[in-house]
Structure formats: structure tokens, C-alpha cells
Scaffold this motif. Structure first.
Motif, PDB file in Angstrom:
ATOM      1  N   ALA A  74      48.908  77.661  73.502  1.00  0.00           N
ATOM      2  CA  ALA A  74      48.023  78.769  73.884  1.00  0.00           C
ATOM      3  C   ALA A  74      48.016  78.973  75.396  1.00  0.00           C
ATOM      4  O   ALA A  74      48.180  78.025  76.169  1.00  0.00           O
ATOM      5  N   THR A 128      46.687  74.505  67.909  1.00  0.00           N
ATOM      6  CA  THR A 128      46.929  73.732  66.694  1.00  0.00           C
ATOM      7  C   THR A 128      45.857  72.679  66.455  1.00  0.00           C
ATOM      8  O   THR A 128      45.633  72.270  65.321  1.00  0.00           O
ATOM      9  N   SER A 180      45.173  82.264  69.671  1.00  0.00           N
ATOM     10  CA  SER A 180      46.536  82.191  69.159  1.00  0.00           C
ATOM     11  C   SER A 180      47.304  81.052  69.830  1.00  0.00           C
ATOM     12  O   SER A 180      47.271  80.893  71.055  1.00  0.00           O
ATOM     13  N   GLY A 181      47.974  80.237  69.018  1.00  0.00           N
ATOM     14  CA  GLY A 181      48.788  79.140  69.535  1.00  0.00           C
ATOM     15  C   GLY A 181      48.098  77.797  69.506  1.00  0.00           C
ATOM     16  O   GLY A 181      48.730  76.770  69.742  1.00  0.00           O
TER      17      GLY A 181
END
Length: 65
Positions: free
Chosen positions: A47, A30, A27-28
């Protein structure tokens, strides 16, 4: 924000791809750039560093921040 983590144990393109996929699942994240010859992964996003290390280790490689 960009973070670089050390990754040991990658020996081929498949290894790079496995690490990249593991990091993209955090998660987080890119963007991810994995370089097996330099034994590192550069991760863009927000992240958590521990989550990145855990993801690489869960994929079967040794990682450190």
C-alpha cells in the motif's frame, strides 16, 4: 513489505479496531497490527504510505509515516 506509521489519539480497544479497519480498507494491505500503547500501526503489503496516513486521519486519528 512492511511499513510502520505513528498513530496518535487511540485510547481504547475500540480505537485500535477503528484504525485497523481503516487500514485494512486500503488497497494493497495484506495484514495490520495496531498497538495503541506504542502509538503505532504496522502494515504488511504494498500500500501507498500516503494512503495509509489518509485512512487513519479519515478515521479521526493523527498519523505520520
Amino acid at each position: 513489505m512492511s511499513q510502520t506509521i505513528s498513530v496518535e489519539g487511540m485510547t481504547c480497544e475500540h480505537c485500535e479496531q477503528s484504525v485497523e479497519e481503516a487500514l485494512q480498507g486500503v488497497s494493497g494491505v495484506t495484514d495490520v497490527d495496531v498497538d495503541r500503547e506504542a502509538e503505532r500501526a504496522t502494515v504488511d503489503g504494498d500500500a501507498d504510505t500516503d494512503a495509509l496516513v489518509d485512512a487513519v486521519e479519515d478515521a479521526g486519528y493523527t498519523a505520520s509515516a
